[in-house]
Motif scaffolding. Sequence first.
Motif, PDB file in Angstrom:
ATOM      1  N   TRP A 135       0.830  -1.221   0.000  1.00 10.88           N
ATOM      2  CA  TRP A 135       0.000   0.000   0.000  1.00 10.88           C
ATOM      3  C   TRP A 135       0.855   1.258   0.000  1.00 10.88           C
ATOM      4  CZ3 TRP A 135       1.034   3.007   4.150  1.00 10.88           C
ATOM      5  CH2 TRP A 135       1.586   2.378   5.283  1.00 10.88           C
ATOM      6  N   GLU A 165      -1.371  -8.815  -2.941  1.00 11.99           N
ATOM      7  CA  GLU A 165      -2.258  -7.676  -2.659  1.00 11.99           C
ATOM      8  C   GLU A 165      -2.115  -6.609  -3.737  1.00 11.99           C
ATOM      9  OE1 GLU A 165      -0.091  -8.965  -0.625  1.00 11.99           O
ATOM     10  OE2 GLU A 165      -0.928  -9.314   1.364  1.00 11.99           O
ATOM     11  N   GLN A 197      -4.001  -7.257  -6.944  1.00  9.96           N
ATOM     12  CA  GLN A 197      -5.465  -7.234  -6.939  1.00  9.96           C
ATOM     13  C   GLN A 197      -6.026  -6.092  -7.778  1.00  9.96           C
ATOM     14  OE1 GLN A 197      -7.352  -9.690  -5.752  1.00  9.96           O
ATOM     15  NE2 GLN A 197      -5.276 -10.494  -5.504  1.00  9.96           N
TER      16      GLN A 197
END
Lengths: 514, 412
Positions: free
Chosen positions: B111, B169, B172
């Motif tokens: 992130w 992640e 995605q």
Amino acid sequence: MTAILEMRGITKEFPGVKALADVNLTVERGEVHAICGENGAGKSTLMKVLSGVYPHGTYGGEIVFEAEPVEFRSITDSEHKGIVIIHQELALSPHLSLAENIFLGNEIVGRGGLIDWHATNTEAQRLLARVGLGDNPAVRANEVGVGKQQLVEIAKALSKDVKLLILDEPTAALNDEDSAHLLDLIRHLKGQGITSIIISHKLNEIKAIADKVTVIRDGRTIETLVTDEVSEDRIIKGMVGRDLESRYPERQVRIGEEVFRIEDWRVHHPTESGRVVIDGANLSVRAGEVVGIAGLMGAGRTELAMSIFGRSYGSHITGTAYLHGKSVDVRTVPAAISAGLAYATEDRKRYGLNLIEDIKRNISAAALDKLVGRVLVDGEREILVAEEYRRSMRIKTPSVNAVVGKLSGGNQQKVVLSKWLFTDPEVLILDEPTRGIDVGAKYEIYTIINTLVADGKAVIVISSELPELLGICDRIYTISEGRVTGEFPIAEATPEALMQRMTQEKEADHVLAP
Amino acid sequence: MSSPRDSSTRDLAPSPLRTAGSFLLSRVQQIGIFIALVVIILLFQGLTGGRLLTAGNVANIIVQNSYILILAIGMVMIIIAGHIDLSVGSVAAFVGAATGVMVVQWGWPWWLGIVVGIVLGAVVGAWQGFWVAVVGIPAFIVTLAGMLIFRGLTQITLSNTQITPFPTEYRQLGGGYLFPELFPASTSPAEWITVGLGVLTLVLFVGSQLRGRAKRVKLGVEAEPAWWFWTRTGFGALLIVLVTFLLGIAEGSRGTPVVLIVLGALIVIYTVVMQRTRFGRHIYAVGGNRHAADLSGIRSKRIDFMLFVNMGILAALAGIVFTGRLNSAGPGAGNLFELDAIAAAFIGGAAVQGGIGTVVGAITGGLIMGVLNNGMSLMGVSTDYQQFIKGMVLLLAVAFDVYNKRRSRSLG
């Protein structure tokens, strides 16, 4: 002397406008013939008919050149006969050499279809010498000054074997020295048998150089005068002498306190920073007052207005603006708007409207903040606002969703005014508010101006039409060459007096006797 | 008693059908593009024997074109303002490479990589905006230089190699479906998330349309005929139902692609930005007539600057989506993306001289290109023919637009 040119009964109509109505013009061989008239009187249209810009068939009447009826279909046709027009806006290509410019479209071609540069340059040098220029013909056009460029244009005309030279406002952009030089040249060419037609506002120039002057007003030839026999005032009378009856709505004049004032306003040209465009202008406007600014084309009217409105024109601007007696910041357009200024431009298509956008979004463009809630524009209120202006301004449109570009000139102007009214201005500067719109719509615009001042707003109107200023203003300033040359309460303003001050040049400070 | 209006209605008013026709004609510029998309979909549905509108293929079209569509949103805004951006492919590649270095080589959390990547995009946009807005160099030149500069920086960043593999992640955003790890395909509750989202979208869409119309009717400012309102709303609703069915219920459906949520949010947000915020409205004003905008107190240079910052952010997002989908950041990534994005904007009705265009139009334009690509691939048309046909479509779409404008001008 015999006539080289006769134009008989020339009539030219544009959709909805009769630009020329039965114009007659006779020019003798070898004379300098001036044409004068107010802006919009039809001078340029007449010259465009003569030079074939408006081809044969699009106008009525006949043209006889050198005793032979002619029907020009294009500029090439008229140039072929020896009629060359030099437009107000110079048409030199800035990055080409003087020689290339002189022979542009008329190149000297040698064997094999290649340009003969040697002949081009020697011939160019000869032509430049004829107009009194000793410059190297290989110099690029943008490296010589405006005055010389004008002379290069004339050299270009000479290269075409010109018999009749038409100069449209040739000295408008020139300083005094260059102007004098140009007039000398025209006199010199006259000596060589070249006939000239010169369009000019500057009466002292006309007096100095022209043999005859033809006055045009409202698309008609009024009279042809021998310049030596008449005074400048006599010419002015011919230019402005129209009746001023009820083309202007009545108004109760109630003038209040001073709202806006500029002092010692000085503006330099945006790119040529040495050139002073507005020179120490002072003017003021009071609540409920319509103040006019009269000036000829190039006098600096629009430049003055735009420099005040957020420095939209010019560089090195000095001077102070006062709102209600306190100095006010008008250095950027947003600052000027929030100070309560509004400027409706003379060129609404280029500077006033987003023509591809609809009416409502044009009206909200300068004060969108008023429609914004926390974040979003209230589109429904925007429509309501637009609908209200559509009613009060009587904008003729099926819907406020209509695209502005499709409206008539008068209705477009009403959209411009609506846009500025929505900013809640205290001072409105209206630059040529009735340019290019028909008489009925003009009356409506005057009525709107009356409503504005009745609401206590201060209005400055810039106009080239003296009757319009005399009809709607309470006070009129004249400007000439960037200086305020006079201030007239309406009771003292006459067309003659205004025109005198508008044509007053720097040196000629004495008042020309009536 | 009959008022003049009554008699004129009787004598002169065209039949309802004629009025409807002329209304449609007046909107043909806006509607034409949607009709074109529907026609192309139906055409390829027929030509491929129904293979176009299958669950897997529709998800594919969305995912394959998502990054172009994200770019097209920023691009149409730039084009409306009268500029162009040739650098978005390189910028997308550069940001993809930079996040690759951060996330894969340096081991940053996924992130953080995405956030820093998007900030990097904004910085790149500010750089280009500086040259366009402050220095005053035409955007064509600035972004042509940017195309080379950021392609070069991409290659430098990657030392001309691929960075792979990315954490799950991170991937995605580009290639993921909503919660596959929670609901593996075999157990199928993924369907219920998709159906739920579909129903929610449907309710929000129809609700907002109805509320808007009710407000306009109440204020007496509704300009749209009722039949057209219902046709338009019905068409939109049908589209939502169809996509929901294909993604959530039809055989072989895998649920909602993550990127569809992102894209949907972007479309809604940017449509609101363009139509109902100062920024958006100023973009149209600047593009329509820059002089008039300046004289109306709009700070056009600030608008230009913001537009390029915005484009940088969207290019960064597109780069992250693309890297995620490929699971690799490569030196050649994003090549020619700029041209697809520009084509999407123009097919979608943006005007070359600025001032005209919509986000939804650009998305539709992008989908037309995407469906063309996909349909031709399904039919086994070779890529050389695909290029040819896409070129023709672009040319004809803009020609149609130009023709329409000329026609409407001569009417006016």
